[in-house]
Motif scaffolding. Structure first.
Motif, short mmCIF file in Angstrom:
data_model
loop_
_atom_site.label_atom_id
_atom_site.label_comp_id
_atom_site.label_asym_id
_atom_site.label_seq_id
_atom_site.Cartn_x
_atom_site.Cartn_y
_atom_site.Cartn_z
N PHE A 192 0.83 -1.21 0.00
CA PHE A 192 0.00 0.00 0.00
C PHE A 192 0.87 1.26 0.00
N VAL A 193 1.86 1.31 0.91
CA VAL A 193 2.73 2.48 0.99
C VAL A 193 3.55 2.62 -0.29
N HIS A 194 4.07 1.50 -0.79
CA HIS A 194 4.88 1.54 -2.00
C HIS A 194 4.06 2.00 -3.20
N LYS A 195 2.86 1.45 -3.36
CA LYS A 195 2.00 1.80 -4.49
C LYS A 195 1.58 3.27 -4.43
N MET A 196 1.24 3.74 -3.25
CA MET A 196 0.83 5.13 -3.10
C MET A 196 1.99 6.08 -3.34
N LYS A 197 3.21 5.62 -3.00
CA LYS A 197 4.38 6.47 -3.25
C LYS A 197 4.60 6.64 -4.75
N GLN A 198 4.31 5.61 -5.53
CA GLN A 198 4.45 5.72 -6.99
C GLN A 198 3.53 6.80 -7.55
N GLY A 199 2.36 6.94 -6.94
CA GLY A 199 1.44 7.97 -7.36
C GLY A 199 0.96 7.79 -8.79
N SER A 200 0.53 8.90 -9.40
CA SER A 200 0.06 8.87 -10.79
C SER A 200 0.15 10.28 -11.35
N SER A 201 1.05 10.46 -12.31
CA SER A 201 1.20 11.78 -12.93
C SER A 201 -0.05 12.17 -13.71
N HIS A 202 -0.72 11.18 -14.30
CA HIS A 202 -1.92 11.47 -15.09
C HIS A 202 -3.04 12.02 -14.22
N TYR A 203 -3.24 11.43 -13.06
CA TYR A 203 -4.32 11.87 -12.17
C TYR A 203 -3.87 12.94 -11.18
N GLY A 204 -2.62 13.35 -11.26
CA GLY A 204 -2.13 14.40 -10.36
C GLY A 204 -1.94 13.93 -8.93
N VAL A 205 -1.61 12.65 -8.75
CA VAL A 205 -1.44 12.09 -7.42
C VAL A 205 0.04 11.97 -7.09
N GLN A 206 0.45 12.72 -6.08
CA GLN A 206 1.83 12.67 -5.61
C GLN A 206 1.81 12.59 -4.09
N LEU A 207 2.51 11.62 -3.55
CA LEU A 207 2.48 11.39 -2.11
C LEU A 207 3.25 12.46 -1.35
N ASN A 208 2.69 12.90 -0.23
CA ASN A 208 3.40 13.78 0.69
C ASN A 208 4.17 12.90 1.66
N GLU A 209 5.44 12.64 1.36
CA GLU A 209 6.21 11.66 2.12
C GLU A 209 6.43 12.08 3.57
N LYS A 210 6.41 13.38 3.84
CA LYS A 210 6.59 13.84 5.22
C LYS A 210 5.43 13.41 6.11
N LYS A 211 4.27 13.15 5.50
CA LYS A 211 3.10 12.77 6.28
C LYS A 211 2.78 11.28 6.17
N THR A 212 3.69 10.51 5.58
CA THR A 212 3.51 9.07 5.50
C THR A 212 3.90 8.44 6.83
N ARG A 213 3.00 7.65 7.40
CA ARG A 213 3.25 7.04 8.70
C ARG A 213 2.85 5.57 8.69
#
Length: 441
Positions: A192-213
């Motif tokens: 889950f964390v790894h997949k969310m970190k990959q994000g999606s440039s098409h959908y404008g999804v970029q993980l805020n790594e400072k808030k990943t817990r």
């Protein structure tokens, strides 16, 4: 995922970086086009008049209903449908019904999203910039559209994370752009964390790594920067998320009052000067406690009886902290003190909070076919509420509160609930984690 599960649970939370600013506008507009399933929509409007503070002054509120033109209700049908949400009120028909076509609504929304101008201050002259991506955060529609958007792309974001054949349990929750996963499988949490970190440039999804817990160490081979975020409270482990503390063993939920540390409760108060400051104070007490009467804290399917009582005690204690600041700043002036009036206000707000919670829990029964037990009876609720106010009053060390504390102490002795010993244990546990020292009073 149920309370009391014997399986070890793994927690992971992520936050989307600048979620509003990076939303793909074309995809959002296509999504709205699918949501608007009718070719035309009709809106009706009526006005609700109710007395303000039980006096001759009236408060006016507009209520709209939206539906297809073929299902337009008469004024009596519309008023009857909303009458249970309003008491001592008069409904006035505005005789106003508008018809809007789907193309017109889409055009209006497109203009609202794509023609938003941002003003930047410059040394010589302000600059006007057209927002070409994302959606305006100040819009009344922003949160609604953002929720629809992320709800629609979740299947893409979570692709490959969950194994349908697995017997493991998973629970994923999202509040706008804040995600949390609770699972009995550590590998699923890592994926889950790894997949969310990959994000999606098409959908404008970029993980805020400072808030990943996470509640556990993440496999470093996954190239993630997730930080462990597990603390202790009353000897139990908890995970912080969106202002809540979730017990890592049984998923019980409490409010994270530590986030208020170092702040002045007075800074969060909005004061409107009125002729009768006492009546305003009584109404403000209700507004202080209302946000913490949320069902997730008092649902017996989530929390034990002890935790629910702790949550109630702390909700009233937070109300008392704000009340003390209000009294010192606005009521303790000259000879305006009325100790018995303040004492009655305390009892009234405890009754208000108990009734509000019970009402909200009953509404859950209408939507979820699993009975919700009463979290605490009225006498126990009154004892917990009075005890919380007394503890806060005593902590102030302000001589003006000596008589007020004495009145509460005398009333507390009169209550004598059947399970007094258990309530005392709950109150001490509550105050230990609430920690009055963190508040400036």
């Amino acid at each position: 995922m149920r309370r009391g599960s014997s399986s070890e649970l793994y927690f992971a939370s992520v936050d989307i970086h600048h979620c509003y600013d990076n939303i793909n506008q074309p995809h959002l507009l296509k999504l709205v086009d699918k949501i608007l399933s009718k070719n035309e929509y009709a809106s009706q409007e009526c006005t609700i008049l109710s007395s303000c503070d039980g006096k001759s002054r009236l408060m006016q509120k507009k209520e709209k209903s939206i539906g297809s033109p073929g299902n337009v209700k008469s004024f009596l049908e519309h008023a009857s449908a909303i009458a249970d949400r309003h008491s001592n009120a008069v409904f006035v028909d505005k005789v106003r019904c508008k018809i809007a076509s789907k193309p017109a609504l889409l055009s209006l929304l497109n203009e609202h999203l794509s023609r938003n101008v941002v003003v930047l201050k410059d040394q010589f002259a302000p600059q006007l910039l057209l927002q070409t991506s994302g959606i305006p955060q100040g819009s009344i529609l922003s949160s609604l559209l953002c929720n629809y958007y992320y709800g629609d792309i979740e299947s893409h974001l979570f692709e490959g994370i969950f194994d349908d054949a697995s017997k493991d349990q998973h629970l994923i929750i999202r509040v706008v752009d804040d995600f949390i996963l609770i699972t009995s499988d550590k590998k699923t949490s890592e994926k889950f964390v790894h997949k969310m970190k990959q994000g999606s440039s098409h959908y404008g999804v970029q993980l805020n790594e400072k808030k990943t817990r996470t509640s556990h160490e993440i496999d470093q081979s996954l190239d993630t920067s997730g930080k462990t975020s597990q603390g202790k409270m009353n000897g139990e482990g908890y995970f912080q998320w969106c202002g809540l503390l979730i017990n890592t063993m049984n998923c019980e939920v409490q409010i994270d009052y530590n986030r208020f540390a170092g702040t002045r409760a007075l800074d969060t108060l909005t004061i409107n000067r009125v002729a009768n400051e006492g009546e305003k104070f009584a109404r403000n007490l209700q507004s202080f406690v209302r946000p913490r009467c949320t069902p997730i804290l008092f649902d017996s399917r989530i929390n034990s009886s002890s935790t629910m009582m702790v949550n109630f005690h702390q909700a009233i204690a937070m109300c008392a902290v704000k009340a003390v600041n209000y009294i010192v700043q606005y009521l303790d002036v000259g000879n305006n003190q009325n100790e018995h009036f303040l004492f009655q206000c305390v009892k009234d707000v405890v009754v208000f909070a108990h009734n509000l919670i019970q009402s909200r829990l009953r509404k859950l029964d209408d939507t979820i076919q699993i009975p919700v037990k009463d979290f605490v009876d009225s006498q126990d609720a009154m004892w917990l509420g009075i005890h919380a106010f007394k503890a806060v009053y005593r902590h102030t060390k302000n001589p003006n509160f000596n008589e007020r504390t004495s009145l509460l102490a005398k009333y507390l002795k009169k209550l004598q609930p059947l399970n007094l010993l258990a309530l005392n244990v709950v109150a001490l546990k509550s105050l230990k984690s609430f920690d009055l020292k963190r508040f400036h009073m």
